[in-house]
Scaffold this motif. Structure first.
Motif, PDB file in Angstrom:
ATOM      1  N   VAL A  73       1.031  -1.200   0.045  1.00  0.00           N
ATOM      2  CA  VAL A  73      -0.115   0.024   0.072  1.00  0.00           C
ATOM      3  C   VAL A  73       0.838   1.086   0.062  1.00  0.00           C
ATOM      4  CG1 VAL A  73      -1.616   1.265   1.052  1.00  0.00           C
ATOM      5  CG2 VAL A  73      -1.798  -1.426   1.164  1.00  0.00           C
ATOM      6  N   LYS A  74       1.737   1.369   1.080  1.00  0.00           N
ATOM      7  CA  LYS A  74       2.995   2.512   0.910  1.00  0.00           C
ATOM      8  C   LYS A  74       3.777   2.314   2.101  1.00  0.00           C
ATOM      9  CE  LYS A  74      -0.107   5.792   3.614  1.00  0.00           C
ATOM     10  NZ  LYS A  74      -0.049   6.961   4.034  1.00  0.00           N
ATOM     11  N   GLY A  75       4.706   2.522   2.184  1.00  0.00           N
ATOM     12  CA  GLY A  75       5.757   2.306   3.507  1.00  0.00           C
ATOM     13  C   GLY A  75       5.974   0.852   3.702  1.00  0.00           C
ATOM     14  N   ASP A  76       5.422   0.846   5.049  1.00  0.00           N
ATOM     15  CA  ASP A  76       5.442  -0.738   5.635  1.00  0.00           C
ATOM     16  C   ASP A  76       3.998  -1.286   5.685  1.00  0.00           C
ATOM     17  OD1 ASP A  76       8.288  -0.307   6.159  1.00  0.00           O
ATOM     18  OD2 ASP A  76       7.997   0.153   8.395  1.00  0.00           O
ATOM     19  N   MET A  77       3.096  -0.529   4.930  1.00  0.00           N
ATOM     20  CA  MET A  77       1.733  -1.054   4.883  1.00  0.00           C
ATOM     21  C   MET A  77       1.578  -2.015   3.746  1.00  0.00           C
ATOM     22  SD  MET A  77       0.289  -0.033   7.551  1.00  0.00           S
ATOM     23  CE  MET A  77      -1.428  -0.135   7.231  1.00  0.00           C
ATOM     24  N   TYR A  78       0.991  -3.154   3.869  1.00  0.00           N
ATOM     25  CA  TYR A  78       0.608  -4.170   2.959  1.00  0.00           C
ATOM     26  C   TYR A  78      -0.632  -4.634   2.785  1.00  0.00           C
ATOM     27  CZ  TYR A  78       5.899  -4.439   2.495  1.00  0.00           C
ATOM     28  OH  TYR A  78       7.186  -4.001   2.417  1.00  0.00           O
ATOM     29  N   GLN A  79      -1.441  -5.127   1.717  1.00  0.00           N
ATOM     30  CA  GLN A  79      -2.668  -5.622   2.117  1.00  0.00           C
ATOM     31  C   GLN A  79      -2.459  -7.239   1.961  1.00  0.00           C
ATOM     32  OE1 GLN A  79      -5.299  -5.466  -1.404  1.00  0.00           O
ATOM     33  NE2 GLN A  79      -6.822  -4.487  -0.243  1.00  0.00           N
ATOM     34  N   PHE A  80      -3.222  -7.751   2.808  1.00  0.00           N
ATOM     35  CA  PHE A  80      -3.088  -9.200   2.925  1.00  0.00           C
ATOM     36  C   PHE A  80      -4.501  -9.960   2.840  1.00  0.00           C
ATOM     37  CE2 PHE A  80      -3.551 -13.041   5.802  1.00  0.00           C
ATOM     38  CZ  PHE A  80      -2.272 -13.765   5.680  1.00  0.00           C
ATOM     39  N   ARG A  81      -4.452 -10.963   2.220  1.00  0.00           N
ATOM     40  CA  ARG A  81      -5.575 -11.750   1.786  1.00  0.00           C
ATOM     41  C   ARG A  81      -5.521 -13.040   2.392  1.00  0.00           C
ATOM     42  NH1 ARG A  81      -6.497 -14.793  -2.388  1.00  0.00           N
ATOM     43  NH2 ARG A  81      -4.731 -14.112  -3.361  1.00  0.00           N
ATOM     44  N   ASP A  82      -6.829 -13.613   2.608  1.00  0.00           N
ATOM     45  CA  ASP A  82      -7.036 -14.943   3.131  1.00  0.00           C
ATOM     46  C   ASP A  82      -8.260 -15.213   2.359  1.00  0.00           C
ATOM     47  OD1 ASP A  82      -8.712 -14.307   4.661  1.00  0.00           O
ATOM     48  OD2 ASP A  82      -8.023 -15.333   6.360  1.00  0.00           O
ATOM     49  N   SER A  83      -8.877 -16.614   2.459  1.00  0.00           N
ATOM     50  CA  SER A  83     -10.195 -16.874   2.011  1.00  0.00           C
ATOM     51  C   SER A  83     -11.376 -16.106   2.312  1.00  0.00           C
ATOM     52  CB  SER A  83     -10.232 -18.559   1.929  1.00  0.00           C
ATOM     53  OG  SER A  83     -10.236 -18.717   3.507  1.00  0.00           O
ATOM     54  N   THR A  84     -11.272 -15.671   3.552  1.00  0.00           N
ATOM     55  CA  THR A  84     -12.379 -14.852   4.168  1.00  0.00           C
ATOM     56  C   THR A  84     -12.450 -13.450   3.933  1.00  0.00           C
ATOM     57  OG1 THR A  84     -11.177 -14.731   6.329  1.00  0.00           O
ATOM     58  CG2 THR A  84     -12.459 -16.661   5.919  1.00  0.00           C
ATOM     59  N   THR A  86      -9.650  -9.390   3.270  1.00  0.00           N
ATOM     60  CA  THR A  86      -8.682  -8.626   3.152  1.00  0.00           C
ATOM     61  C   THR A  86      -8.235  -7.778   4.542  1.00  0.00           C
ATOM     62  OG1 THR A  86      -9.518  -6.630   1.891  1.00  0.00           O
ATOM     63  CG2 THR A  86      -8.317  -8.808   0.859  1.00  0.00           C
ATOM     64  N   VAL A  87      -7.137  -7.431   4.820  1.00  0.00           N
ATOM     65  CA  VAL A  87      -6.766  -6.481   5.969  1.00  0.00           C
ATOM     66  C   VAL A  87      -5.494  -5.919   5.522  1.00  0.00           C
ATOM     67  CG1 VAL A  87      -5.613  -8.305   7.524  1.00  0.00           C
ATOM     68  CG2 VAL A  87      -6.851  -6.410   8.440  1.00  0.00           C
ATOM     69  N   ASN A  88      -5.315  -4.749   6.089  1.00  0.00           N
ATOM     70  CA  ASN A  88      -3.947  -4.110   5.866  1.00  0.00           C
ATOM     71  C   ASN A  88      -3.057  -4.488   7.216  1.00  0.00           C
ATOM     72  OD1 ASN A  88      -4.511  -2.585   3.630  1.00  0.00           O
ATOM     73  ND2 ASN A  88      -5.198  -0.729   4.764  1.00  0.00           N
ATOM     74  N   ILE A  89      -1.857  -4.709   6.694  1.00  0.00           N
ATOM     75  CA  ILE A  89      -0.800  -5.211   7.820  1.00  0.00           C
ATOM     76  C   ILE A  89       0.372  -4.250   7.756  1.00  0.00           C
ATOM     77  CG2 ILE A  89      -1.449  -7.715   7.777  1.00  0.00           C
ATOM     78  CD1 ILE A  89       1.061  -8.137   6.068  1.00  0.00           C
ATOM     79  N   GLU A  90       0.844  -4.010   8.970  1.00  0.00           N
ATOM     80  CA  GLU A  90       1.954  -3.190   9.113  1.00  0.00           C
ATOM     81  C   GLU A  90       3.123  -4.119   9.275  1.00  0.00           C
ATOM     82  OE1 GLU A  90       3.959   0.281  11.735  1.00  0.00           O
ATOM     83  OE2 GLU A  90       1.751  -0.010  11.891  1.00  0.00           O
ATOM     84  N   ALA A  91       3.971  -4.295   8.246  1.00  0.00           N
ATOM     85  CA  ALA A  91       5.220  -5.013   8.206  1.00  0.00           C
ATOM     86  C   ALA A  91       6.509  -4.418   8.058  1.00  0.00           C
ATOM     87  CB  ALA A  91       4.905  -6.362   7.505  1.00  0.00           C
ATOM     88  N   PRO A  92       7.243  -4.051   9.165  1.00  0.00           N
ATOM     89  CA  PRO A  92       8.646  -3.589   8.816  1.00  0.00           C
ATOM     90  C   PRO A  92       9.749  -4.294   8.216  1.00  0.00           C
ATOM     91  CG  PRO A  92       7.684  -3.268  11.254  1.00  0.00           C
ATOM     92  CD  PRO A  92       6.966  -4.206  10.635  1.00  0.00           C
ATOM     93  N   ALA A  93      10.338  -3.900   7.491  1.00  0.00           N
ATOM     94  CA  ALA A  93      11.367  -4.730   6.815  1.00  0.00           C
ATOM     95  C   ALA A  93      12.183  -5.755   7.633  1.00  0.00           C
ATOM     96  CB  ALA A  93      12.425  -3.827   6.150  1.00  0.00           C
ATOM     97  N   VAL A  94      12.478  -5.475   8.834  1.00  0.00           N
ATOM     98  CA  VAL A  94      12.893  -6.425   9.696  1.00  0.00           C
ATOM     99  C   VAL A  94      12.301  -7.769   9.927  1.00  0.00           C
ATOM    100  CG1 VAL A  94      12.091  -5.401  11.760  1.00  0.00           C
ATOM    101  CG2 VAL A  94      14.384  -6.731  11.955  1.00  0.00           C
ATOM    102  N   THR A  95      10.905  -7.838   9.745  1.00  0.00           N
ATOM    103  CA  THR A  95       9.970  -9.098   9.836  1.00  0.00           C
ATOM    104  C   THR A  95      10.257  -9.802   8.939  1.00  0.00           C
ATOM    105  OG1 THR A  95       8.255  -7.986   8.923  1.00  0.00           O
ATOM    106  CG2 THR A  95       8.268  -7.531  11.639  1.00  0.00           C
ATOM    107  N   PHE A  96      10.751  -9.265   7.462  1.00  0.00           N
ATOM    108  CA  PHE A  96      10.961 -10.296   6.675  1.00  0.00           C
ATOM    109  C   PHE A  96      12.187 -10.927   6.440  1.00  0.00           C
ATOM    110  CE2 PHE A  96       7.789  -7.185   4.780  1.00  0.00           C
ATOM    111  CZ  PHE A  96       6.845  -7.978   4.018  1.00  0.00           C
ATOM    112  N   LYS A  97      12.900 -10.902   7.458  1.00  0.00           N
ATOM    113  CA  LYS A  97      14.212 -11.625   7.700  1.00  0.00           C
ATOM    114  C   LYS A  97      15.077 -11.599   6.452  1.00  0.00           C
ATOM    115  CE  LYS A  97      11.900 -13.888  11.386  1.00  0.00           C
ATOM    116  NZ  LYS A  97      11.420 -15.140  12.145  1.00  0.00           N
ATOM    117  N   GLY A  98      15.171 -10.606   5.528  1.00  0.00           N
ATOM    118  CA  GLY A  98      15.735 -10.797   4.560  1.00  0.00           C
ATOM    119  C   GLY A  98      15.137 -11.465   3.293  1.00  0.00           C
TER     120      GLY A  98
END
Length: 130
Positions: A73-84, A86-98
């Motif tokens: 979405v922008k910055g650390d904000m992403y859109q997350f989807r499952d079968s039920t 969508t929701v916005n998630i805030e995921a800093p770069a460190v959470t991706f662990k490279g």
């Protein structure tokens, strides 16, 4: 009198033997330990939760979602989807662990829930492969 003295001395010892019947009983099979999911104790607390349910979670409650990061979405904000849904998630770069994930990669995200209804967000503290 000698017999009475012996009985008087042995009587307190017999009560001590009866008092020792409680405590730990060895030799019995213990119940199984609770299953651990994603490194967290207690599968009931950390089981995957559908997106539609976290929209009514209490503020600051922890949730684990399994699905797809659809877009940034922008910055650390992403859109997350499952079968039920969508929701916005805030995921800093460190959470991706490279690691780099595409929209086709299924991921498990864990974190704190903030907001209610359509304004619900998940502040991610952990991203893993399921």
């Amino acid at each position: 009198m000698n017999k009475v003295a012996w009985v008087a001395m042995l009587l307190p010892l017999s009560f001590a033997a009866y008092a020792e019947t409680g405590g730990f009983e060895a030799g019995k099979t213990p119940p199984p330990q609770q299953k651990e999911d994603a490194g967290y104790k207690g599968s009931e607390d950390t089981a995957e939760t559908p997106v539609k349910l976290i929209k009514d979670f209490r503020q600051g409650g922890y949730a684990t979602l399994e699905g797809f990061i659809v877009k940034k979405v922008k910055g650390d904000m992403y859109q997350f989807r499952d079968s039920t849904g969508t929701v916005n998630i805030e995921a800093p770069a460190v959470t991706f662990k490279g690691k780099t994930y595409s929209a086709e990669d299924k991921v498990r995200v864990s974190g704190k829930v903030f907001g209610k209804g359509d304004k619900t967000q998940l502040k991610v503290s952990r991203i893993d492969e399921p």
